[in-house]
Write an enzyme that holds these catalytic residues in place. Sequence first.
Site, short mmCIF file in Angstrom:
data_model
loop_
_atom_site.label_atom_id
_atom_site.label_comp_id
_atom_site.label_asym_id
_atom_site.label_seq_id
_atom_site.Cartn_x
_atom_site.Cartn_y
_atom_site.Cartn_z
N GLU A 75 11.62 67.64 47.51
CA GLU A 75 11.06 68.72 47.80
C GLU A 75 11.38 70.01 48.57
OE1 GLU A 75 7.20 66.97 50.00
OE2 GLU A 75 5.95 68.86 49.65
N ASP A 76 11.96 69.34 49.40
CA ASP A 76 13.20 70.78 50.38
C ASP A 76 13.97 71.40 50.05
OD1 ASP A 76 10.24 70.25 51.72
OD2 ASP A 76 10.52 69.59 53.00
#
Length: 496
Positions: A75-76
């Site tokens: 996600e990051d």
Amino acid sequence: MTPSVEQLIKIGEFENGESTIIRKAYDFAKKAHQGQKRYSGEPYFNHVYATAKILCELGMDNVSVAAGLLHDVVEDTPVTDKDLAENFSPEICFLVDGVTKLGEVRFRGSRRHIESLRKLFVATSEDIRVLIIKLADRLHNMRTLKYVSEKKQKRIARETMEVYAPVAHRLNMGQIKGELEDLSFPYLYPEIYHDVLEMAKDHYAKSEHTLRNIDNKLKEELKKNKIKLISSDYRRKHLWSLYLKLKRKDMDISRVYDISALRVIVPETSDCYKVLGIIHSIWRPLPGRIKDYIAFPKPNGYQSIHTTIFSGTGNLAEIQIRTSKMHSEAEFGIASHYHYKGSKTASSWSQDILNRLLNNKPGTTKVVEAKTPAWIDEVVSGQTDESQPEDFMSNLTEDFFSNRIFVFTPKGDVIDLPTGSTSIDFAYHVHTKIGDHLTGAKINGKLSSLDTTLENGDIVDILTGKKLTPTAKWLEMVATTHAKRRIKIALNDKQS
Ligand code: MN
């Protein structure tokens, strides 16, 4: 200073073979999050490390801990699903993917979010560890919520209170549920939080003095009666649950008897009843306050005996009696049943947790078999010694999800109902008035008959009118006792 992987391995008590993937995940996540910072200014890696640490404390398996370390890489960071798949097992990738999807979920608001919420329940129902990792992630985010913007604080706190805490409760993870609620409380209702805290503080000192005296006297008596005591300590009621109770008692704190309670832990179920007998022979119990949740566990599986006694000094005191097994189940819930392949057996595993929990030296606590909460028992009873932990988890997951459905209001609020529920159950669950004035229901945007059985993920929009609408026929159309009771009351009102 970067937190060390050795510490994780120590807390989780992993063996060499088990720790390999944890080390690998640790290095991978550390590299991926390199240079990233959290709002607090800390390295981002500290967050995923803290998540993994909570999973170790819960006694989760090495795969969950590795997934905890990796839960934010896709996600990051620039890391892709493909990178992950090249380095880690499909099992770990599945868990990371599930948690990533959960991260996209917003529990209020737009339709797109409701869609992702649906996906979430599908992912979770395949492997409940997704949900446990998410709970650990959320717990750490809540512990560090003071660093984010005020608007975000409110949204996250509400989501925690409305979705994650109830889920933890359903999994009988009392420890996490209580902490999630107490961390959300000050952001949602700062003034009430302050008032409740002040009220409670006054009472802690007073009641803990009383409890200490009771504890000392009880210890002597147990010794005389040759009952082994594993531990006794005071537990303070969590502030949010204290507040809910205060609301039911007109905010009169003198009517709440369990702000602090003495918790007595003994080896066997039969000991619990012996202890109760001893307590009642010394102190007079308050009538109507003796609750036997051992013979009649709460729906989430909670077991304990509660009694409230006159302490002799004018104060009332609550005492809770349970076995060590009941205790670890009440604190860690579903996670306390998580055992896995390898050298650790279920019983040595729960002993590990207990030792940690009770702060005893390893080996000093004897864990004995006690009655397992019914709903978990049913799942476990299908197990043989040869059963793999995977079977165990999938059975447990199935049970959790097969008896409940999760449906949504048009705003995206999650409503948790037993299977077989209809729009009528839904309406009464939301509010009695809505049930009493229900004229029709749209399920996923389509007008549907009131006896239509709701399915997981349905979005239900209730139409209401001015008149009282329940009929005797409705009684046949509902699955919850709550709805049934309200319909009967409404029918009586109509007649009179
Ligand atoms: Mn996270």
